[in-house]
Motif scaffolding. Sequence first.
Motif, PDB file in Angstrom:
ATOM      1  N   UNK A  98       0.832  -1.210   0.000  1.00 17.53           N
ATOM      2  CA  UNK A  98       0.000   0.000   0.000  1.00 17.53           C
ATOM      3  C   UNK A  98       0.864   1.256   0.000  1.00 17.53           C
ATOM      4  N   UNK A  99       1.889   1.273   0.831  1.00 21.92           N
ATOM      5  CA  UNK A  99       2.777   2.435   0.893  1.00 21.92           C
ATOM      6  C   UNK A  99       3.490   2.641  -0.444  1.00 21.92           C
ATOM      7  N   UNK A 100       3.901   1.541  -1.056  1.00 21.20           N
ATOM      8  CA  UNK A 100       4.610   1.617  -2.326  1.00 21.20           C
ATOM      9  C   UNK A 100       3.710   2.119  -3.447  1.00 21.20           C
ATOM     10  N   UNK A 101       2.458   1.682  -3.477  1.00 18.62           N
ATOM     11  CA  UNK A 101       1.532   2.187  -4.496  1.00 18.62           C
ATOM     12  C   UNK A 101       1.385   3.701  -4.386  1.00 18.62           C
ATOM     13  N   UNK A 102       1.259   4.218  -3.174  1.00 18.69           N
ATOM     14  CA  UNK A 102       1.110   5.665  -2.976  1.00 18.69           C
ATOM     15  C   UNK A 102       2.338   6.399  -3.516  1.00 18.69           C
ATOM     16  N   UNK A 103       3.521   5.916  -3.165  1.00 16.30           N
ATOM     17  CA  UNK A 103       4.734   6.577  -3.620  1.00 16.30           C
ATOM     18  C   UNK A 103       4.991   6.420  -5.104  1.00 16.30           C
ATOM     19  N   UNK A 104       4.848   5.213  -5.606  1.00 21.67           N
ATOM     20  CA  UNK A 104       5.151   4.916  -7.005  1.00 21.67           C
ATOM     21  C   UNK A 104       4.224   5.651  -7.964  1.00 21.67           C
ATOM     22  N   UNK A 105       2.952   5.797  -7.568  1.00 22.41           N
ATOM     23  CA  UNK A 105       1.969   6.413  -8.462  1.00 22.41           C
ATOM     24  C   UNK A 105       1.647   7.857  -8.078  1.00 22.41           C
TER      25      UNK A 105
ATOM     26  N   UNK B 268      -3.711   8.008  -1.523  1.00 19.85           N
ATOM     27  CA  UNK B 268      -3.985   6.935  -0.578  1.00 19.85           C
ATOM     28  C   UNK B 268      -4.100   5.606  -1.320  1.00 19.85           C
ATOM     29  N   UNK B 269      -4.011   4.531  -0.549  1.00 30.55           N
ATOM     30  CA  UNK B 269      -4.193   3.186  -1.091  1.00 30.55           C
ATOM     31  C   UNK B 269      -4.831   2.322  -0.015  1.00 30.55           C
ATOM     32  N   UNK B 270      -5.813   1.550  -0.424  1.00 31.83           N
ATOM     33  CA  UNK B 270      -6.462   0.578   0.455  1.00 31.83           C
ATOM     34  C   UNK B 270      -6.335  -0.796  -0.191  1.00 31.83           C
ATOM     35  N   UNK B 271      -5.984  -1.777   0.622  1.00 34.41           N
ATOM     36  CA  UNK B 271      -5.958  -3.161   0.165  1.00 34.41           C
ATOM     37  C   UNK B 271      -7.012  -3.913   0.953  1.00 34.41           C
ATOM     38  N   UNK B 272      -7.919  -4.566   0.220  1.00 33.28           N
ATOM     39  CA  UNK B 272      -9.039  -5.279   0.837  1.00 33.28           C
ATOM     40  C   UNK B 272      -8.979  -6.752   0.465  1.00 33.28           C
ATOM     41  N   UNK B 273      -9.306  -7.579   1.413  1.00 31.72           N
ATOM     42  CA  UNK B 273      -9.351  -9.031   1.188  1.00 31.72           C
ATOM     43  C   UNK B 273     -10.651  -9.390   0.498  1.00 31.72           C
TER      44      UNK B 273
ATOM     45  N   UNK C 171      -1.160   9.730   2.432  1.00 35.34           N
ATOM     46  CA  UNK C 171      -0.116  10.743   2.609  1.00 35.34           C
ATOM     47  C   UNK C 171      -0.304  11.548   3.888  1.00 35.34           C
ATOM     48  N   UNK C 172      -1.522  11.875   4.232  1.00 36.65           N
ATOM     49  CA  UNK C 172      -1.767  12.688   5.416  1.00 36.65           C
ATOM     50  C   UNK C 172      -2.917  12.141   6.227  1.00 36.65           C
ATOM     51  N   UNK C 173      -2.882  12.365   7.514  1.00 41.60           N
ATOM     52  CA  UNK C 173      -3.970  11.902   8.363  1.00 41.60           C
ATOM     53  C   UNK C 173      -3.847  10.434   8.678  1.00 41.60           C
ATOM     54  N   UNK C 174      -4.802   9.997   9.437  1.00 41.85           N
ATOM     55  CA  UNK C 174      -4.812   8.610   9.917  1.00 41.85           C
ATOM     56  C   UNK C 174      -5.875   7.818   9.158  1.00 41.85           C
TER      57      UNK C 174
ATOM     58  N   UNK D 216      -6.555   9.149  -5.984  1.00 42.77           N
ATOM     59  CA  UNK D 216      -5.872  10.389  -6.314  1.00 42.77           C
ATOM     60  C   UNK D 216      -6.823  11.569  -6.310  1.00 42.77           C
ATOM     61  N   UNK D 217      -6.231  12.744  -6.385  1.00 39.28           N
ATOM     62  CA  UNK D 217      -6.987  13.988  -6.514  1.00 39.28           C
ATOM     63  C   UNK D 217      -6.324  14.855  -7.570  1.00 39.28           C
ATOM     64  N   UNK D 218      -7.165  15.467  -8.412  1.00 38.13           N
ATOM     65  CA  UNK D 218      -6.661  16.398  -9.404  1.00 38.13           C
ATOM     66  C   UNK D 218      -5.935  15.763 -10.567  1.00 38.13           C
TER      67      UNK D 218
END
Length: 165
Positions: free
Chosen positions: A30-37, A41-46, A60-63, A133-135
């Motif tokens: 999830x962290x890598x998707x945010x940085x790479x793209x 934010x990124x969510x992974x769901x089962x 990127x920001x917030x909890x 994403x936004x924008x």
Amino acid sequence: MGAERPSDVAAAAEQLHAATTVNELLSRTAETFVGLLDAQACTTSRVMGDLLVDLVQHQRGGKPNRLGHGYLISDYPLTRAVIENREPQTVYTGDAEADEAETGLLAELGFDSLLMLAIESKESAWALVEVYGNGRRFDPEDVDRAQALAGEAGDALERLSRPAQ
């Protein structure tokens, strides 16, 4: 993906393959998707039958605030298509033909673009990755890089899921 992988995907793949637990793998993914793209934010769901349960979130920001939240796959036809066909899809709220169920959820979450794809294990969709994403729209290059990363995550997941010998 082999030698034609971009160097940023290759470096990310090394990080994923260094994970020693499924939870660590999903968090790194999830962290890598945010940085790479360059996403928000990124969510992974089962994937569990007709249910998606949010397992890991990175933003990127917030909890993250939706862990454990569940969705019925049948309520989201485009999501179902991603899971069943294992082909990525993008949604942008500015598109007149965008899926209403997906754009409604994007508005609720505070984003305007989405890239969805599956992480496969044992030839089925084990998890759904949603990159927000936004924008911006996610373009074909983003989709290609995301598919390469999801493939690496699936390979690492299979390795971690094998019984110890």
